[in-house]
Scaffold this motif. Structure first.
Motif, mmCIF file in Angstrom:
data_model
loop_
_atom_site.group_PDB
_atom_site.id
_atom_site.type_symbol
_atom_site.label_atom_id
_atom_site.label_comp_id
_atom_site.label_asym_id
_atom_site.label_seq_id
_atom_site.Cartn_x
_atom_site.Cartn_y
_atom_site.Cartn_z
ATOM 1 N N GLY A 1 0.845 -1.191 0.000
ATOM 2 C CA GLY A 1 0.000 0.000 0.000
ATOM 3 C C GLY A 1 0.876 1.235 0.000
ATOM 4 N N ILE A 2 1.991 1.155 0.693
ATOM 5 C CA ILE A 2 3.027 2.192 0.633
ATOM 6 C C ILE A 2 3.931 1.918 -0.566
ATOM 7 N N LEU A 3 4.402 0.668 -0.663
ATOM 8 C CA LEU A 3 5.179 0.196 -1.812
ATOM 9 C C LEU A 3 4.594 -1.128 -2.272
ATOM 10 N N ALA A 4 4.347 -1.274 -3.547
ATOM 11 C CA ALA A 4 3.795 -2.515 -4.083
ATOM 12 C C ALA A 4 4.900 -3.553 -4.222
ATOM 13 N N PHE A 5 4.616 -4.771 -3.767
ATOM 14 C CA PHE A 5 5.544 -5.888 -3.911
ATOM 15 C C PHE A 5 5.104 -6.830 -5.042
ATOM 16 N N TYR A 6 4.261 -6.336 -5.904
ATOM 17 C CA TYR A 6 3.810 -7.065 -7.088
ATOM 18 C C TYR A 6 3.516 -6.006 -8.150
ATOM 19 N N PRO A 7 3.354 -6.363 -9.419
ATOM 20 C CA PRO A 7 3.143 -5.346 -10.468
ATOM 21 C C PRO A 7 1.729 -4.775 -10.425
ATOM 22 N N SER A 8 1.439 -4.013 -9.392
ATOM 23 C CA SER A 8 0.112 -3.452 -9.176
ATOM 24 C C SER A 8 -0.235 -2.435 -10.259
ATOM 25 N N LYS A 9 -1.529 -2.402 -10.608
ATOM 26 C CA LYS A 9 -2.032 -1.423 -11.559
ATOM 27 C C LYS A 9 -2.899 -0.373 -10.869
ATOM 28 N N ALA B 1 -9.436 -1.041 -3.606
ATOM 29 C CA ALA B 1 -8.909 -1.335 -4.943
ATOM 30 C C ALA B 1 -7.746 -2.318 -4.866
ATOM 31 N N ILE B 2 -6.869 -2.144 -3.891
ATOM 32 C CA ILE B 2 -5.743 -3.068 -3.721
ATOM 33 C C ILE B 2 -6.251 -4.445 -3.310
ATOM 34 N N ARG C 1 -9.127 -5.864 -3.920
ATOM 35 C CA ARG C 1 -9.770 -6.560 -5.039
ATOM 36 C C ARG C 1 -8.743 -7.012 -6.075
ATOM 37 N N GLU C 2 -7.704 -6.222 -6.250
ATOM 38 C CA GLU C 2 -6.656 -6.630 -7.187
ATOM 39 C C GLU C 2 -5.949 -7.885 -6.688
ATOM 40 N N ILE C 3 -5.642 -7.936 -5.404
ATOM 41 C CA ILE C 3 -4.998 -9.124 -4.822
ATOM 42 C C ILE C 3 -5.913 -10.335 -4.933
ATOM 43 N N ASN C 4 -7.188 -10.153 -4.628
ATOM 44 C CA ASN C 4 -8.140 -11.255 -4.717
ATOM 45 C C ASN C 4 -8.238 -11.804 -6.138
ATOM 46 N N SER C 5 -8.116 -10.933 -7.130
ATOM 47 C CA SER C 5 -8.242 -11.373 -8.523
ATOM 48 C C SER C 5 -7.006 -12.111 -9.024
ATOM 49 N N LEU C 6 -5.861 -11.934 -8.347
ATOM 50 C CA LEU C 6 -4.600 -12.474 -8.866
ATOM 51 C C LEU C 6 -4.035 -13.625 -8.046
#
Length: 747
Positions: free
Chosen positions: A105-113, A197-198, A200-205
């Motif tokens: 949330g501060i720094l993404a550890f995956y290729p977040s969009k 948003a983060i 839901r993105e994690i849940n989708s991946l």
């Protein structure tokens, strides 16, 4: 109070035994005993409650089967250096059931969009989070997706100035250590839009089991923000603001929990939930919605230096969770100020924090930061974690608690802890912190079996297990809470209260008279009196020819006892046991005498009504004891607790040394936990070594038709001889190093 000087004097001839990281075998000899506790005469044992019916573990939520939690807190640099296989192998070898992996949330550890979810500069397009999840799942470890919503970067602030916490002058609030990061406001759309948003993105991946937010909600104090939204809220540090704050926390909590469940129904959300007795949101309300209580209580700090900090947190969890899951974080790194976040803590100190976690009914959770050189520059913590976790795995059934065994309830008064500023004579945010440690220390030294009781959980069905309730300056009580306490006394319960208890309502409005005045038989005769020189003294009023009151047992050759630093003046009562000698000059000694030596102002008020006994101290006796360590104050509290409980106990532990005692009902039977705090670092610093104690004899009265199969020491695996007669079980633990557990298996 035990300090290094008094400890070394009292324990001359005791050779400290360094607590080896992997020392789980019984020692070969018993060291000289030290520091006999004031446990008083042999008490009457009350019969334990009938055992709870069996539960099918398969029908419980999956988190209730978690027994060990691991986390390597990931840094921005870790994607460039961390050996993921070594990391996963370590936690798997430690038998961790679940690991925390950073999203964040501060720094993404995956290729977040997600917009403004900045990629770490070493991520380089890599799916570091996904690789860690896959490695954990391959080893059958569950995964917590760890987020941090409390800070973000300048580009987000420029695009969304409404996301920032604001100072009174309207300027944004920034991190105290990293000025490029601004503090996000929990009442802003940052929490409503960005965090979901983060998730839901994690849940989708990814295949994650649950979600967690670090750094939110605030703990121990209430956040002060002057943004456009917060400026319309009630003033900070008021009861009205606390209610709004709790509403917002629980609204977001339930919103995030629903998002977690969008992919799988047994997933859930949880958040930082520490703060001990202060907490953040209302702990009673939080306990009703939380599936996992995250006690982020990682170690002793400079302003909370008592060794029992982890145990105290466990008692809070037991007070509000109704048996739900709680884990407490033990930082393997160096907590405190200054603190070294990437260097190992003393192993003896780390072990004690883990010991307290287990003893108080929480699940141990071991934590370090960073993975330089593959898996850390400082690896000293790793063997301790593996050895400790592997040991607990051998005894999971005995460490899985069902309910505590105690006959004393201590009201923790969360609203008083958070909002009460102390009396007019001593305005201090630490006032109730000191009060809590005072009563806690006194209860440990008397080896009383006690629980914490939340102020919003005073229903008769919760209080009926307790012979007595203690109210250590619980200043804020609603009319309803006062009525609940009165009903408890009418049902036969006893009370010990002190100082400004019940002098304020739930909104911190001052009453003209104590809310429990009629119950306690007191009336206020003036405002709080502080100390300028000598505090007041308590004159022993000796009846003739009747014997002195039991609360005066052990006091001889004196007419005076020390009072407290502050007191509320009371009107006269009949036949007082102690009366006030008002404070007077301490220096110069020529003037150190009382202008008024005899008064009719009571220094304690004692009443009996049927089987109920009530005691009220007008002074802040618990806090004064904590500040001074005066033995007379300790004895007076011990005598009074024994008197109001009619010398009844549910468990009795006799022996020498400074111990904390927990007794739990478990599925196999019962578990007696003995934590050895006999140490010069009990109230300050970190434990450097262990000072072993000799024999401790334990007695408890089992319910009818319960038979004992065995008593086993879990550290060392030794089976103990025991004696059972008329349902009274007695056995002796021959030695306690830092920690020992006697597991009682029954039929």
């Amino acid at each position: 109070m035990l300090n290094r000087r008094t400890f070394l004097k009292a324990s001359a001839g005791v050779i400290p035994m360094a607590a080896a990281i992997n020392a789980f075998e019984p020692a070969s000899s018993v060291a000289e005993n030290v520091l006999a506790p004031d446990v008083g005469p042999a008490p009457r044992l009350s019969t334990l409650a009938r055992r709870l019916p069996a539960i099918d573990p398969a029908k419980e939520p999956w988190q209730k089967r978690i027994r060990r939690v691991g986390q390597t807190n990931m840094t921005e640099h870790d994607p460039a250096v961390m050996n993921i296989e070594e990391w996963a192998d370590y936690w798997h070898s430690a038998k961790a059931d679940i690991v925390f992996i950073s999203v964040t949330g501060i720094l993404a550890f995956y290729p977040s969009k997600v917009k403004f979810h900045r990629h770490g500069k070493y991520l380089d397009g890599r799916d570091f989070f996904g690789e860690c999840v896959a490695a954990a799942k391959k080893r059958n470890m569950r995964v917590v997706a760890r987020m941090s919503p409390d800070l973000n970067w300048g580009d987000a602030l420029e695009a969304h100035p409404e996301w920032a916490m604001r100072n009174k002058d309207g300027s944004a609030q920034f991190s105290g250590e990293e000025p490029r990061l601004f503090k996000t406001c929990m009442f802003s759309t940052y929490m409503d839009d960005y965090v979901p948003a983060i998730m839901r993105e994690i849940n989708s991946l990814y295949d994650v089991d649950c979600f967690y937010t670090n750094g939110w909600p605030p703990l121990g104090s209430l956040p002060e923000c002057h943004c456009a939204v917060c400026s319309k809220l009630p003033p900070v540090s008021t009861a009205a603001y606390w209610r709004v704050f709790t509403d917002r926390v629980l609204d977001l909590w339930q919103k995030y929990d629903a998002i977690a469940k969008e992919k799988q129904q047994d997933s859930f959300f949880f958040a930082n939930s520490c703060g001990n007795v202060r907490g953040g949101p209302n702990l009673d309300r939080l306990g009703k919605v939380a599936a996992w209580f995250q006690a982020d209580n990682q170690g002793r700090t400079y302003n909370d230096a008592a060794v029992w900090g982890s145990s105290l947190q466990g008692r809070v969890c037991n007070a509000v969770l109704d048996g739900k899951f709680a884990a407490n974080v033990t930082a393997a790194y160096s907590t405190g100020n200054p603190g070294w976040r990437n260097a190992s803590k003393n192993p003896t100190e780390s072990r004690m924090w883990l010991n307290e976690t287990l003893a108080s009914g929480m699940v141990p959770y071991f934590h370090f930061v960073g993975a330089e050189k593959g898996f850390g520059e400082d690896r000293r913590w790793q063997k301790l974690g593996v050895d400790y976790f592997q040991w607990t795995a051998q005894h999971d059934a005995h460490f899985t608690t069902r309910r505590s065994i105690a006959n004393i309830g201590v009201v923790i008064g969360q609203s008083t802890q958070l909002l009460y500023p102390g009396p007019a004579t001593v305005r201090s945010h630490a006032y109730m912190h000191e009060t809590t440690h005072g009563i806690y220390d006194a209860l440990l030294r008397g080896r009383f079996a006690f629980d914490f009781v939340h102020e919003d959980r005073l229903e008769p069905e919760r209080l009926s297990k307790y012979r007595a309730l203690l109210l250590p300056n619980i200043a804020m009580l609603s009319d309803r809470q006062c009525e609940q306490i009165k009903a408890y006394v009418q049902a036969g319960g006893s009370i010990m209260a002190s100082f400004e208890t019940g002098l304020y309502d739930e909104n911190l409005n001052r009453r003209t008279e104590f809310g429990l005045a009629e119950l306690l038989g007191i009336n206020k005769a003036g405002d709080v009196v502080g100390t300028n020189g000598n505090p007041y003294y308590a004159r022993i009023e000796k009846p003739d020819p009747a014997p002195s009151h039991p609360i005066l047992d052990g006091f001889s050759n004196t007419n005076w006892l020390p009072g407290s630093q502050n007191r509320v003046p009371l009107g006269p009562i009949q036949n007082p046991v102690l009366t006030v000698v008002p404070g007077f000059v301490r220096y110069p000694p020529e003037l150190a005498y009382p202008p008024i030596s005899n008064t009719d102002e009571p220094a304690v008020v004692l009443r009996e009504a049927g089987s109920s006994r009530l005691a009220y101290f007008p002074g802040d006796i618990e806090r004064s004891y904590w500040l001074t360590g005066h033995g007379d104050l300790l004895r007076l509290m011990h005598n009074t607790i024994r008197w109001i409980t009619n010398d009844e106990r549910v468990v009795h532990v006799e022996g020498e040394g400074f111990l904390e005692v927990f007794c739990w009902e478990t599925a196999p039977g019962y578990a007696m936990h003995l934590l050895n705090y006999t140490n010069p670092s009990a109230q300050h610093g970190w434990m450097q070594s262990t000072y072993p104690l000799g024999p401790q004899t334990i007695s408890l009265k089992l319910p009818q038709n319960v038979r004992v199969r065995s008593v086993e020491l879990l550290q060392g695996g030794q089976n103990l001889p025991f004696h059972l007669e008329d349902q009274v079980l007695q056995f002796t633990v021959p030695r306690v190093d830092d920690y020992q557990v006697a597991a009682i298996t029954v039929a």
